[in-house]
Design an enzyme around this catalytic site. Structure first.
Site, PDB file in Angstrom:
ATOM      1  CG  ASN A  98      -1.780   1.207   1.356  1.00 57.84           C
ATOM      2  OD1 ASN A  98      -1.811   2.035   0.432  1.00 57.84           O
ATOM      3  ND2 ASN A  98      -2.488   1.347   2.472  1.00 57.84           N
TER       4      ASN A  98
ATOM      5  CE  LYS B 251      -0.305   3.336   4.813  1.00 57.60           C
ATOM      6  NZ  LYS B 251      -0.249   3.505   6.253  1.00 57.60           N
TER       7      LYS B 251
ATOM      8  CG  HIS C 272      -6.040   1.899   5.286  1.00 56.84           C
ATOM      9  ND1 HIS C 272      -5.601   2.864   6.165  1.00 56.84           N
ATOM     10  CD2 HIS C 272      -5.005   1.049   5.115  1.00 56.84           C
ATOM     11  CE1 HIS C 272      -4.348   2.606   6.495  1.00 56.84           C
ATOM     12  NE2 HIS C 272      -3.957   1.506   5.879  1.00 56.84           N
TER      13      HIS C 272
ATOM     14  CD  GLU D 179      -3.118   5.612   6.653  1.00 56.65           C
ATOM     15  OE1 GLU D 179      -3.102   5.586   5.407  1.00 56.65           O
ATOM     16  OE2 GLU D 179      -2.168   5.197   7.352  1.00 56.65           O
TER      17      GLU D 179
ATOM     18  CD  GLU E 266      -3.430  -2.174   7.498  1.00 58.68           C
ATOM     19  OE1 GLU E 266      -2.371  -2.497   6.971  1.00 58.68           O
ATOM     20  OE2 GLU E 266      -3.967  -1.071   7.313  1.00 58.68           O
TER      21      GLU E 266
ATOM     22  N   GLY F 264       2.365   2.862  10.900  1.00 62.62           N
ATOM     23  CA  GLY F 264       3.299   3.973  10.745  1.00 62.62           C
ATOM     24  C   GLY F 264       3.982   4.391  12.029  1.00 62.62           C
TER      25      GLY F 264
ATOM     26  CB  SER G  23       5.241  -0.981  12.174  1.00 64.92           C
ATOM     27  OG  SER G  23       4.740   0.313  12.422  1.00 64.92           O
TER      28      SER G  23
HETATM   29  P1  13P Z   1       2.922   0.903   7.772  1.00 68.51           P
HETATM   30  O1  13P Z   1       3.476  -0.404   7.224  1.00 68.51           O
HETATM   31  O2  13P Z   1       3.609   2.108   7.218  1.00 68.51           O
HETATM   32  O3  13P Z   1       2.825   0.877   9.254  1.00 68.51           O
HETATM   33  O4  13P Z   1       1.411   1.012   7.216  1.00 68.51           O
HETATM   34  C1  13P Z   1       0.574  -0.050   7.392  1.00 68.51           C
HETATM   35  C2  13P Z   1      -0.646   0.185   6.590  1.00 68.51           C
HETATM   36  O5  13P Z   1      -1.441   1.042   6.915  1.00 68.51           O
HETATM   37  C3  13P Z   1      -0.836  -0.621   5.376  1.00 68.51           C
HETATM   38  O6  13P Z   1      -2.105  -0.457   4.853  1.00 68.51           O
END
Ligand code: 13P
Length: 251
Positions: free
Chosen positions: A9, A11, A88, A90, A159, A165, A204
């Site tokens: 992903n 992002k 997600h 976010e 997640e 992150g 992470s």
């Molecule tokens: P990170 O791997 O940067 O923590 O992000 C995880 C994530 O949100 C994948 O969709």
């Protein structure tokens, strides 16, 4: 052989090494045949990624109409996407996507023939209060749409918000216990063929912490953010995923 997934992903980012070099590395790599590697770039790059399996990071809950700024599942399919990330954290937390909206997106993605990667995850307060399992079960129940009765697979991505992150990943033990709780919720609230849905972990994930997560035995792959922007890291994670228990050796 268990099917496993490694989903990148990106992002709102592009790989620092450049898209062409990233794709050459991923498309040219020999990855265990049990592992499907999917790359989810921002929408405008989907068509450029035809040399790899692609997914979208989001989709509209509508197929067409006066919905400025939206992109429909059918359009994503036209661009070559086979997977779509839905719900997600976010999207839920920054863009205010409600359980109802997430459920409509899930249903429309299934109707369109995309494979949804349905994300659920608790925040730290919920986990510390001991309510993670019931919170996740509620998220599963809220997404119990009619279209789940069809044959198409749904991939679940666990997640935890506190691990995204932050550099703080969930341990293999936490993942194993939580994955079992999610499976119980799938059995309770979704049609029976989803009981064996693949459950991925995201938060992470890096090549350095993946062994503990793979060896917990309950995780069918990873949804990776930050580390997925580096093709070398992606391929190291893919190698670990394809050969559970392996702790060293070349990619
Ligand atoms: P990170 O791997 O940067 O923590 O992000 C995880 C994530 O949100 C994948 O969709």
């Amino acid at each position: 052989m268990t099917k496993r997934y490694l989903i990148a992903n990106w992002k709102l980012n592009l790989p620092p090494e450049g898209i062409e070099s990233y794709l050459r590395a991923i498309a040219g790599a020999v990855v265990d045949s049990s592992v499907t590697v999917v790359v989810a770039p921002p929408y405008p790059y989907l068509r450029d990624l035809h040399s790899v399996v692609t997914g979208a990071q989001n989709c509209s809950s509508e197929q067409s109409g006066a919905f400025t700024g939206e992109v429909s599942p059918a359009m994503l399919r036209d661009l070559g996407a086979r997977y779509v990330i839905i719900g997600h954290s976010e999207r839920r937390n920054i863009f205010g996507e409600s359980e109802g909206l997430v459920a409509r997106k899930l249903g429309l993605a299934l109707e369109t023939g995309l494979t949804p990667v349905f994300c659920i995850g608790e925040d730290l307060r919920t986990r510390d209060a001991g309510h993670a399992a019931s919170f996740l079960a509620d998220q599963v129940r809220a997404a119990a749409v009619a279209q789940l009765a069809g044959e198409r697979e749904v991939i679940i991505a666990y997640e935890p918000v506190w691990a995204i992150g932050t550099g703080r990943n969930a341990s293999g033990d936490v993942c194993a216990e939580t994955s079992r709780a999610i499976r119980e919720a799938l059995v309770r609230f979704w049609p029976s063929h989803h009981a064996s849905a693949p459950i991925l972990y995201g938060g992470s994930v890096t090549p350095d912490n993946v062994d503990d997560l793979v060896s917990c035995g309950e995780i069918d792959g990873f949804l990776v953010g930050g580390a997925s922007l580096d093709s070398g890291k992606m391929l190291r994670i893919a190698a670990r995923l394809g050969q559970p228990g392996r702790t060293d050796g070349p990619v």
